[in-house]
Design an enzyme around this catalytic site. Structure first.
Site, PDB file in Angstrom:
ATOM      1  N   ASN A  53      46.660  36.636  44.306  1.00  0.00           N
ATOM      2  CA  ASN A  53      45.257  36.537  43.886  1.00  0.00           C
ATOM      3  C   ASN A  53      45.242  36.381  42.362  1.00  0.00           C
ATOM      4  O   ASN A  53      45.425  37.359  41.640  1.00  0.00           O
ATOM      5  CB  ASN A  53      44.504  37.813  44.296  1.00  0.00           C
ATOM      6  CG  ASN A  53      43.068  37.804  43.776  1.00  0.00           C
ATOM      7  OD1 ASN A  53      42.554  36.771  43.354  1.00  0.00           O
ATOM      8  ND2 ASN A  53      42.424  38.957  43.805  1.00  0.00           N
TER       9      ASN A  53
ATOM     10  N   LYS B 166      42.801  35.732  40.577  1.00  0.00           N
ATOM     11  CA  LYS B 166      41.482  36.099  40.027  1.00  0.00           C
ATOM     12  C   LYS B 166      41.028  34.978  39.073  1.00  0.00           C
ATOM     13  O   LYS B 166      41.366  33.836  39.297  1.00  0.00           O
ATOM     14  CB  LYS B 166      41.545  37.452  39.335  1.00  0.00           C
ATOM     15  CG  LYS B 166      42.254  38.520  40.165  1.00  0.00           C
ATOM     16  CD  LYS B 166      42.045  39.883  39.604  1.00  0.00           C
ATOM     17  CE  LYS B 166      42.924  40.872  40.334  1.00  0.00           C
ATOM     18  NZ  LYS B 166      42.481  42.215  40.225  1.00  0.00           N
TER      19      LYS B 166
ATOM     20  N   HIS C 108      36.884  41.091  48.483  1.00  0.00           N
ATOM     21  CA  HIS C 108      37.686  41.778  47.457  1.00  0.00           C
ATOM     22  C   HIS C 108      36.800  42.822  46.771  1.00  0.00           C
ATOM     23  O   HIS C 108      35.601  42.605  46.596  1.00  0.00           O
ATOM     24  CB  HIS C 108      38.216  40.759  46.444  1.00  0.00           C
ATOM     25  CG  HIS C 108      39.241  41.333  45.520  1.00  0.00           C
ATOM     26  ND1 HIS C 108      38.901  42.088  44.427  1.00  0.00           N
ATOM     27  CD2 HIS C 108      40.599  41.288  45.552  1.00  0.00           C
ATOM     28  CE1 HIS C 108      40.016  42.479  43.808  1.00  0.00           C
ATOM     29  NE2 HIS C 108      41.056  42.005  44.468  1.00  0.00           N
TER      30      HIS C 108
ATOM     31  N   GLU D 181      36.369  43.545  43.813  1.00  0.00           N
ATOM     32  CA  GLU D 181      35.626  43.048  42.637  1.00  0.00           C
ATOM     33  C   GLU D 181      34.356  42.319  43.072  1.00  0.00           C
ATOM     34  O   GLU D 181      33.331  42.379  42.404  1.00  0.00           O
ATOM     35  CB  GLU D 181      36.547  42.141  41.798  1.00  0.00           C
ATOM     36  CG  GLU D 181      37.584  42.974  41.048  1.00  0.00           C
ATOM     37  CD  GLU D 181      38.903  42.277  40.786  1.00  0.00           C
ATOM     38  OE1 GLU D 181      38.955  41.037  40.846  1.00  0.00           O
ATOM     39  OE2 GLU D 181      39.892  42.986  40.512  1.00  0.00           O
TER      40      GLU D 181
ATOM     41  N   GLU E 131      43.411  47.623  50.009  1.00  0.00           N
ATOM     42  CA  GLU E 131      43.562  47.710  48.559  1.00  0.00           C
ATOM     43  C   GLU E 131      42.769  48.909  48.039  1.00  0.00           C
ATOM     44  O   GLU E 131      41.544  48.808  47.862  1.00  0.00           O
ATOM     45  CB  GLU E 131      43.021  46.449  47.889  1.00  0.00           C
ATOM     46  CG  GLU E 131      43.724  45.183  48.302  1.00  0.00           C
ATOM     47  CD  GLU E 131      43.624  44.119  47.230  1.00  0.00           C
ATOM     48  OE1 GLU E 131      44.660  43.683  46.746  1.00  0.00           O
ATOM     49  OE2 GLU E 131      42.491  43.751  46.859  1.00  0.00           O
TER      50      GLU E 131
ATOM     51  N   GLY F 154      44.948  46.691  39.538  1.00  0.00           N
ATOM     52  CA  GLY F 154      45.013  46.351  38.108  1.00  0.00           C
ATOM     53  C   GLY F 154      45.171  47.561  37.202  1.00  0.00           C
ATOM     54  O   GLY F 154      45.007  47.454  35.985  1.00  0.00           O
TER      55      GLY F 154
ATOM     56  N   SER G  89      48.567  46.994  42.323  1.00  0.00           N
ATOM     57  CA  SER G  89      49.692  47.162  41.386  1.00  0.00           C
ATOM     58  C   SER G  89      51.062  47.015  42.044  1.00  0.00           C
ATOM     59  O   SER G  89      52.011  47.724  41.695  1.00  0.00           O
ATOM     60  CB  SER G  89      49.572  48.494  40.641  1.00  0.00           C
ATOM     61  OG  SER G  89      48.367  48.520  39.893  1.00  0.00           O
TER      62      SER G  89
HETATM   63  C1  PEP Z   1      44.155  42.346  43.521  1.00  0.00           C
HETATM   64  O1  PEP Z   1      43.443  41.884  42.669  1.00  0.00           O
HETATM   65  O2  PEP Z   1      43.937  42.090  44.699  1.00  0.00           O
HETATM   66  C2  PEP Z   1      45.269  43.216  43.114  1.00  0.00           C
HETATM   67  C3  PEP Z   1      45.922  43.871  44.040  1.00  0.00           C
HETATM   68  O3  PEP Z   1      45.548  43.292  41.776  1.00  0.00           O
HETATM   69  P1  PEP Z   1      46.812  44.006  41.087  1.00  0.00           P
HETATM   70  O4  PEP Z   1      48.041  43.583  41.835  1.00  0.00           O
HETATM   71  O5  PEP Z   1      46.810  43.502  39.680  1.00  0.00           O
HETATM   72  O6  PEP Z   1      46.583  45.477  41.176  1.00  0.00           O
END
Ligand code: PEP
Length: 256
Positions: free
Chosen positions: A10, A12, A99, A101, A171, A177, A216
């Site tokens: 992803n 983003k 997601h 976000e 998630e 992040g 992460s």
């Molecule tokens: C994501 O945006 O779906 C995500 C898991 O980000 P990160 O790996 O940076 O935590």
């Protein structure tokens, strides 16, 4: 082997044409284990370029392209939106839906997420349905209630049998992040809960749905996470912008 593994990137609102090129050349000779798909999800303006470059670079058919969002509507006066048919025309195969976000910044509700999953399935694309709890929800032991409340509207709308074509990404919002990864034990326990929740509706479908962990994930922790019995790969944010690190993560995934 009953379940394929998936590693989805992803990007983003990051990346550019240079990253499309770097990623395609870096994935050219990747050696994936059996039953693994890699899905790269750039911002919409780069979808077409990525598909074209992937074909021109003869990338393995196991490497596919996904979008980060889509409209629940077929067409019409929805300025700024992109439809499932548009994605199909570009040979996009996956769509990230719900997601955290999008749920928090764009106020997408679980009902709207369910409409989007429905639209995606009807068009023949594969949804990557994201669910996850906040830090406060985890601290107050509401994780399972929250996950159930995010899954149930989708089950009600599309029917559990259709989940055979759905990928779920768990998630935890507090791990996205932030550099804070759920321990492999915590992630496994939550994935097991998700699978059991689906199994209450249909055991056979639940056994086959790929459950990805996101939050992460990096080269240094992917192996331990992917080794868990109910973790079938990952949704990768930050680390997916670094071609060499992403490649390591993809190579660690294995179908179960
Ligand atoms: C994501 O945006 O779906 C995500 C898991 O980000 P990160 O790996 O940076 O935590």
């Amino acid at each position: 082997m009953t379940r394929r593994a998936i590693v989805a990137a992803n990007w983003k609102m990051n990346g550019d044409l240079a990253l499309v090129n770097t990623m395609v050349s870096s994935l050219t000779n990747i050696e994936l284990q059996d039953n693994v798909n890699v899905v790269i999800c750039p911002s919409s303006p780069y979808l077409s370029e990525l598909v074209v470059k992937a074909r021109a670079g003869n990338l393995s058919a196991a490497i596919q392209v996904g979008a980060q969002n889509v409209s629940e509507h077929e067409s019409g006066a929805f300025t700024g939106e992109v439809s499932t048919q548009m994605l199909k025309e570009l040979s996009v195969e996956f769509v990230i839906i719900g997601h955290s976000e999008r749920r928090s910044y764009y106020h997408e509700t679980s009902t709207q997420v369910a409409h989007k999953v429905n639209a995606v399935l009807k068009s023949g694309l594969t949804p990557i349905l994201c669910i996850g709890e906040s830090e406060a929800e985890r601290a107050t032991e509401q994780t399972e209630t929250v996950l159930a409340s995010q899954l149930q509207p989708v089950i009600d709308e599309v029917g559990i049998e259709k989940f055979i074509d759905v990928v779920i990404a768990y998630e935890p919002v507090w791990a996205i992040g932030t550099g804070k990864t759920a321990s492999s034990k915590m992630a496994q326990e939550t994935h097991q809960f998700i699978r059991q929740f689906l199994a209450q509706a249909n055991e056979n479908v639940a056994a086959k749905v790929p459950l990805l962990y996101g939050g992460s994930v990096k080269a240094s922790n992917c192996e331990e996470l992917f080794a868990q019995p109910d973790i079938d790969g990952g949704l990768i944010g930050g680390a997916s912008l670094h071609a060499e690190q992403f490649k390591v993560i993809c190579s660690a995934a294995k179908g179960k």
